[in-house]
Each structure stands twice: as C-alpha cells, then as structure tokens.
Design a protein around this motif. Sequence first.
Motif, PDB file in Angstrom:
ATOM      1  N   UNK A  15      -3.006  -8.865   9.371  1.00 23.99           N
ATOM      2  CA  UNK A  15      -3.462  -7.596   9.092  1.00 23.99           C
ATOM      3  C   UNK A  15      -2.198  -7.160   7.961  1.00 23.99           C
ATOM      4  N   UNK A  16      -0.967  -7.058   8.381  1.00 25.83           N
ATOM      5  CA  UNK A  16       0.323  -6.512   7.919  1.00 25.83           C
ATOM      6  C   UNK A  16       0.344  -7.491   6.525  1.00 25.83           C
ATOM      7  N   UNK A  17      -0.083  -8.704   6.498  1.00 27.56           N
ATOM      8  CA  UNK A  17       0.113  -9.500   5.436  1.00 27.56           C
ATOM      9  C   UNK A  17      -0.841  -9.228   4.166  1.00 27.56           C
ATOM     10  N   UNK A  18      -2.114  -8.629   4.698  1.00 23.66           N
ATOM     11  CA  UNK A  18      -3.145  -8.007   3.602  1.00 23.66           C
ATOM     12  C   UNK A  18      -2.870  -6.893   3.160  1.00 23.66           C
ATOM     13  N   UNK A  21      -0.256  -6.152   0.345  1.00 26.24           N
ATOM     14  CA  UNK A  21      -0.866  -6.685  -0.984  1.00 26.24           C
ATOM     15  C   UNK A  21      -1.339  -5.328  -1.864  1.00 26.24           C
ATOM     16  N   UNK A  22      -2.070  -4.248  -0.837  1.00 23.13           N
ATOM     17  CA  UNK A  22      -2.567  -3.313  -1.585  1.00 23.13           C
ATOM     18  C   UNK A  22      -3.546  -3.544  -2.679  1.00 23.13           C
ATOM     19  N   UNK A  23      -4.585  -4.407  -2.300  1.00 25.36           N
ATOM     20  CA  UNK A  23      -5.572  -4.700  -2.908  1.00 25.36           C
ATOM     21  C   UNK A  23      -6.810  -3.646  -2.892  1.00 25.36           C
ATOM     22  N   UNK A  24      -7.500  -3.656  -3.845  1.00 27.31           N
ATOM     23  CA  UNK A  24      -8.745  -2.828  -3.862  1.00 27.31           C
ATOM     24  C   UNK A  24      -9.657  -3.309  -2.915  1.00 27.31           C
ATOM     25  N   UNK A  25     -10.665  -2.864  -2.271  1.00 27.22           N
ATOM     26  CA  UNK A  25     -12.057  -3.051  -1.617  1.00 27.22           C
ATOM     27  C   UNK A  25     -12.626  -4.143  -2.097  1.00 27.22           C
ATOM     28  N   UNK A  44      -8.024   1.412   5.035  1.00 30.56           N
ATOM     29  CA  UNK A  44      -7.809   0.148   5.177  1.00 30.56           C
ATOM     30  C   UNK A  44      -8.425  -0.843   6.235  1.00 30.56           C
ATOM     31  N   UNK A  45      -9.292  -1.577   6.227  1.00 25.46           N
ATOM     32  CA  UNK A  45      -9.584  -2.470   7.387  1.00 25.46           C
ATOM     33  C   UNK A  45      -9.459  -4.024   6.937  1.00 25.46           C
ATOM     34  N   UNK A  46      -9.297  -4.869   7.732  1.00 24.35           N
ATOM     35  CA  UNK A  46      -9.272  -6.153   7.480  1.00 24.35           C
ATOM     36  C   UNK A  46     -10.759  -6.640   7.549  1.00 24.35           C
ATOM     37  N   UNK A  63     -10.120 -15.989   4.619  1.00 25.22           N
ATOM     38  CA  UNK A  63     -11.389 -15.626   5.064  1.00 25.22           C
ATOM     39  C   UNK A  63     -11.077 -14.029   5.358  1.00 25.22           C
ATOM     40  N   UNK A  64      -9.843 -13.534   4.987  1.00 25.67           N
ATOM     41  CA  UNK A  64      -9.368 -12.319   5.268  1.00 25.67           C
ATOM     42  C   UNK A  64      -9.712 -11.456   3.922  1.00 25.67           C
ATOM     43  N   UNK A  65     -10.313 -10.290   3.926  1.00 25.50           N
ATOM     44  CA  UNK A  65     -10.399  -9.554   2.766  1.00 25.50           C
ATOM     45  C   UNK A  65     -10.043  -7.823   3.050  1.00 25.50           C
ATOM     46  N   UNK A  66      -9.556  -7.240   2.065  1.00 22.25           N
ATOM     47  CA  UNK A  66      -9.182  -5.730   2.192  1.00 22.25           C
ATOM     48  C   UNK A  66     -10.653  -5.068   2.043  1.00 22.25           C
ATOM     49  N   UNK A  67     -10.750  -4.176   2.971  1.00 24.25           N
ATOM     50  CA  UNK A  67     -11.992  -3.289   2.710  1.00 24.25           C
ATOM     51  C   UNK A  67     -11.680  -1.998   3.167  1.00 24.25           C
TER      52      UNK A  67
END
Length: 92
Positions: A15-18, A21-25, A44-46, A63-67
């Motif tokens: 979760x911290x790694x993702x 990155x401060x990616x968009x949803x 943010x949620x994973x 398999x992990x995505x920022x949303x």
Amino acid sequence: MAGNPRNGRPYRRLTAWLRAQRLPCWICGHNIGYELGAKHPLSFTLDHEVPLSKGGSLLDRTNARAAHRRCNSARGNRPTAPRQLVRASRRW
C-alpha cells in the motif's frame, strides 16, 4: 485462527509503495486526494485489478492499482475494464 492479511506488514508495504507513486485512479482516470482522510470518497485505496474473490493475488504488485474509495466500492468484485466504468464514475 490467522489474522487479517491486510493488517500485515507485506500488505502495508504494498500500500505504501503504491501510495508513493501518487497515480490517478485507474478506474476513472481522475486525480486521487492522497491527503484526504481514509473515509473520504475521493481518498486513496488499493484496488486489485483481478478481484481477490476471482483469484487475484493480495500481494502481487502487478495486481495492485490506485483507486478512489468511491470508484473501488462501486466496482465491487466485477472484473470490469476501467474504460467501461468512467461514465458511471463521473456522475459525482
């Protein structure tokens, strides 16, 4: 009885790694409010591209995505492609 694997160190590290990155949803494409409190709908949620209930891996980075919390909740465990959800998520 084993504890919740989402409370474990490997999941928190993922979760911290993702988050870093401060990616968009990945569902709607809009920026995520990384500074917002965890319960805010635009925070943010994973999310897992392949839902855990459909065989997706909890700890696999691929398999992990920022949303947004709201987008993640609306998607549920459906393996829907992000482009199919954009129209619905823009209603807020």
